[in-house]
Enzyme design. Structure first.
Site, PDB file in Angstrom:
ATOM      1  N   THR A 153      -4.627  -7.432  10.838  1.00  0.00           N
ATOM      2  CA  THR A 153      -4.959  -6.151  10.203  1.00  0.00           C
ATOM      3  C   THR A 153      -4.517  -4.978  11.069  1.00  0.00           C
ATOM      4  OG1 THR A 153      -6.844  -7.182   9.100  1.00  0.00           O
ATOM      5  CG2 THR A 153      -6.855  -4.790   9.241  1.00  0.00           C
TER       6      THR A 153
ATOM      7  N   ARG B 104       3.039  -6.293   8.949  1.00  0.00           N
ATOM      8  CA  ARG B 104       2.282  -5.202   9.573  1.00  0.00           C
ATOM      9  C   ARG B 104       2.879  -4.776  10.911  1.00  0.00           C
ATOM     10  NH1 ARG B 104      -3.370  -7.620   7.495  1.00  0.00           N
ATOM     11  NH2 ARG B 104      -3.593  -6.324   5.621  1.00  0.00           N
TER      12      ARG B 104
ATOM     13  N   PHE C  40     -15.614   2.319   6.935  1.00  0.00           N
ATOM     14  CA  PHE C  40     -14.235   2.674   6.582  1.00  0.00           C
ATOM     15  C   PHE C  40     -13.992   2.768   5.077  1.00  0.00           C
ATOM     16  CE2 PHE C  40     -14.333  -1.973   7.123  1.00  0.00           C
ATOM     17  CZ  PHE C  40     -13.816  -2.398   5.901  1.00  0.00           C
TER      18      PHE C  40
ATOM     19  N   HIS D 209      -2.059  -5.476   1.479  1.00  0.00           N
ATOM     20  CA  HIS D 209      -3.328  -6.186   1.266  1.00  0.00           C
ATOM     21  C   HIS D 209      -2.983  -7.564   0.746  1.00  0.00           C
ATOM     22  CE1 HIS D 209      -7.340  -7.167  -0.357  1.00  0.00           C
ATOM     23  NE2 HIS D 209      -6.655  -7.705  -1.357  1.00  0.00           N
TER      24      HIS D 209
ATOM     25  N   ARG E 177      -0.946 -14.413   4.200  1.00  0.00           N
ATOM     26  CA  ARG E 177      -1.695 -13.828   5.313  1.00  0.00           C
ATOM     27  C   ARG E 177      -0.918 -13.958   6.628  1.00  0.00           C
ATOM     28  NH1 ARG E 177      -6.036 -11.653   3.933  1.00  0.00           N
ATOM     29  NH2 ARG E 177      -6.993 -11.563   5.993  1.00  0.00           N
TER      30      ARG E 177
ATOM     31  N   LYS F 139       0.816  -1.208   0.000  1.00  0.00           N
ATOM     32  CA  LYS F 139       0.000   0.000   0.000  1.00  0.00           C
ATOM     33  C   LYS F 139       0.859   1.271   0.000  1.00  0.00           C
ATOM     34  CE  LYS F 139      -3.937  -2.239   2.256  1.00  0.00           C
ATOM     35  NZ  LYS F 139      -4.866  -2.187   3.409  1.00  0.00           N
TER      36      LYS F 139
ATOM     37  N   ASN G  13      -2.092   0.156   6.948  1.00  0.00           N
ATOM     38  CA  ASN G  13      -1.524  -1.110   7.409  1.00  0.00           C
ATOM     39  C   ASN G  13      -0.629  -1.841   6.408  1.00  0.00           C
ATOM     40  OD1 ASN G  13      -3.460  -2.082   5.686  1.00  0.00           O
ATOM     41  ND2 ASN G  13      -4.632  -3.167   7.238  1.00  0.00           N
TER      42      ASN G  13
END
Length: 141
Positions: A93, A104, A59, A117, A87, A11, A114
């Site tokens: 998250t 993260r 959100f 994705h 993951r 991100k 965060n």
């Protein structure tokens, strides 16, 4: 074990921190091959469509704004149980709840900023990959 593909998006916050290479190293060190990659500035329409599943969530508007606020790095990862492995590497998250050593925990700022994705299922991975990549852009290796 099944060889799978999953999408990973680094991100804007993590791209801005110049940690793309550090994140890529984690993928590769854990058996995930990068078989497609591109840097992209998401348009408003792309972010809205990609995250449409969240459009009724409080959100959503902030997520779309954040994801269009700077370039993202989008990659297809391939490997054994790639969805779950990615993951696990990402962590929770909320970075304050993420296990030590996860992406993260190390690079995210908050639950909404965060760093990464990742697809949440093999089925969603196929849809997300097809959203950003044609079959000719994916290079198995």
């Amino acid at each position: 074990m099944a060889i799978e593909r999953t999408i990973s998006i680094i991100k804007p916050d993590a791209v801005g921190k110049n940690v793309i290479g550090k994140i890529y190293s984690r993928f590769e060190e854990n058996g995930l091959k990068i078989v497609a990659a591109k840097m992209k500035q998401l348009t408003l329409k792309e972010a809205q469509e990609f995250y449409a599943v969240h459009k009724d969530r409080p959100f959503y508007a902030g997520l779309v704004e954040f994801m269009t606020g700077g370039p993202v790095m989008i990659q297809v990862l391939e490997g054994e149980n790639a969805v779950l492995k990615n993951r696990e590497l990402m962590g929770a998250t909320n970075p304050s709840e993420a296990a030590e050593g996860t992406i993260r925990a190390d690079f995210a700022t908050s639950v909404s900023i965060n760093a990464v994705h990742g697809s949440d299922s093999v089925e969603n991975a196929a849809l997300e990959i097809a959203y950003f990549f044609s079959q000719t852009e994916i290079c198995p290796r």
